[in-house]
Design a protein around this motif. Structure first.
Motif, PDB file in Angstrom:
ATOM      1  N   PHE A  16       0.858  -1.175   0.000  1.00 48.24           N
ATOM      2  CA  PHE A  16       0.000   0.000   0.000  1.00 48.24           C
ATOM      3  C   PHE A  16       0.897   1.230   0.000  1.00 48.24           C
ATOM      4  O   PHE A  16       1.947   1.238   0.655  1.00 48.24           O
ATOM      5  N   ALA A  17       0.476   2.283  -0.697  1.00 52.73           N
ATOM      6  CA  ALA A  17       1.168   3.576  -0.647  1.00 52.73           C
ATOM      7  C   ALA A  17       0.732   4.258   0.640  1.00 52.73           C
ATOM      8  O   ALA A  17      -0.395   4.740   0.747  1.00 52.73           O
ATOM      9  N   GLY A  18       1.619   4.275   1.634  1.00 52.22           N
ATOM     10  CA  GLY A  18       1.247   4.724   2.963  1.00 52.22           C
ATOM     11  C   GLY A  18       1.827   6.066   3.365  1.00 52.22           C
ATOM     12  O   GLY A  18       2.787   6.571   2.780  1.00 52.22           O
ATOM     13  N   ILE A  19       1.203   6.621   4.397  1.00 51.22           N
ATOM     14  CA  ILE A  19       1.648   7.846   5.068  1.00 51.22           C
ATOM     15  C   ILE A  19       1.845   7.477   6.534  1.00 51.22           C
ATOM     16  O   ILE A  19       1.007   6.775   7.118  1.00 51.22           O
ATOM     17  N   GLU A  20       2.941   7.930   7.132  1.00 50.44           N
ATOM     18  CA  GLU A  20       3.182   7.621   8.546  1.00 50.44           C
ATOM     19  C   GLU A  20       3.585   8.878   9.296  1.00 50.44           C
ATOM     20  O   GLU A  20       4.178   9.800   8.732  1.00 50.44           O
ATOM     21  N   TYR A  37       0.035   5.039  10.950  1.00 53.45           N
ATOM     22  CA  TYR A  37       0.068   5.012   9.486  1.00 53.45           C
ATOM     23  C   TYR A  37      -1.341   4.806   8.934  1.00 53.45           C
ATOM     24  O   TYR A  37      -2.256   4.351   9.629  1.00 53.45           O
ATOM     25  N   ALA A  38      -1.498   5.142   7.687  1.00 52.97           N
ATOM     26  CA  ALA A  38      -2.686   4.838   6.893  1.00 52.97           C
ATOM     27  C   ALA A  38      -2.215   4.798   5.443  1.00 52.97           C
ATOM     28  O   ALA A  38      -1.024   4.965   5.176  1.00 52.97           O
ATOM     29  N   PHE A  39      -3.123   4.570   4.513  1.00 52.48           N
ATOM     30  CA  PHE A  39      -2.706   4.493   3.119  1.00 52.48           C
ATOM     31  C   PHE A  39      -3.710   5.183   2.218  1.00 52.48           C
ATOM     32  O   PHE A  39      -4.850   5.451   2.601  1.00 52.48           O
ATOM     33  N   LEU A  40      -3.249   5.485   1.003  1.00 56.19           N
ATOM     34  CA  LEU A  40      -4.083   6.162   0.019  1.00 56.19           C
ATOM     35  C   LEU A  40      -5.107   5.210  -0.581  1.00 56.19           C
ATOM     36  O   LEU A  40      -4.873   4.003  -0.670  1.00 56.19           O
ATOM     37  N   THR A  41      -6.225   5.797  -1.021  1.00 50.87           N
ATOM     38  CA  THR A  41      -7.187   5.050  -1.819  1.00 50.87           C
ATOM     39  C   THR A  41      -7.397   5.779  -3.145  1.00 50.87           C
ATOM     40  O   THR A  41      -6.977   6.924  -3.324  1.00 50.87           O
ATOM     41  N   CYS A  42      -8.052   5.088  -4.065  1.00 49.97           N
ATOM     42  CA  CYS A  42      -8.284   5.622  -5.404  1.00 49.97           C
ATOM     43  C   CYS A  42      -9.555   4.984  -5.958  1.00 49.97           C
ATOM     44  O   CYS A  42     -10.210   4.190  -5.277  1.00 49.97           O
TER      45      CYS A  42
END
Length: 195
Positions: free
Chosen positions: A112-116, A136-141
């Protein structure tokens, strides 16, 4: 496998137990560590926007869609990027119908393309009071064809190519990688097929 895919990665996660990761639980991520990368565990769920909170408790936000929101923009830089390894992910089928699981059709590595963010203090559970956590979480599309049948609004941004992993971690514009996997690249699995 992480050492093979990311030579020189520092393992700070220790012996990770196999199994499923759910929101507000610890999961493995690969993040920046000085000039290198490190494998660590962090709690799934970034801080909620203030307007969405009705009490002091913040259950966290598991995924990010609106890249234009000031709440998320502050964490889209290279320094907050991470990769979240996965072998399969699930979307709910509907009330009482369980989950539909998805995995790569060719067994290729997926992230997953994540942000932390690190050292965030909040009340995630009232019984625990304030805690300080790496999150952390991740992008959706938009969903691809397989996911759209179950969840017509969104799917996680999944990176399967080393060039995309590098671009994400090096700070390429998030919007350039916020795209679904090609149709046909995910297999639908039943609970019994998960390994």
């Amino acid at each position: 496998m992480m050492r093979r895919l990311f030579p020189g990665v520092t393992d700070r996660a220790g012996n990770l137990q196999p199994g499923r990761v759910y929101p507000d639980q610890p999961g493995a991520i690969i993040r920046h560590d000085g000039d290198g990368l490190e494998l660590v565990t962090a709690r799934w769920g970034l801080p909620s926007p203030k307007f969405a909170l009705k009490t002091e408790r913040d259950p966290g936000v598991t995924n990010i869609r609106n890249l234009g929101s000031p709440h998320w923009r502050r964490w889209l830089s290279r320094d907050n990027r991470c990769l979240v390894p996965l072998s399969a992910f699930a979307e709910p089928r509907g009330k009482g119908k369980g989950n539909q699981w998805f995995a790569a059709t060719n067994n290729q590595p997926m992230f997953f393309a994540g942000i932390e963010i690190r050292d965030w203090t909040s009340v995630r559970k009232v019984k625990d009071g304030e805690t300080t956590d790496d999150l952390y979480a991740f992008l959706t599309c938009e969903p691809n064809a397989e996911v759209r049948e179950i969840h017509p609004k969104a799917m996680p941004v999944i990176l399967t190519q080393p060039d995309d992993w590098t671009a994400w971690m090096n700070g390429a514009p998030a919007s350039e990688l916020q795209r679904p996997l090609p149709d046909g690249s995910l297999a639908l699995l039943d609970e019994a097929e998960l390994t």
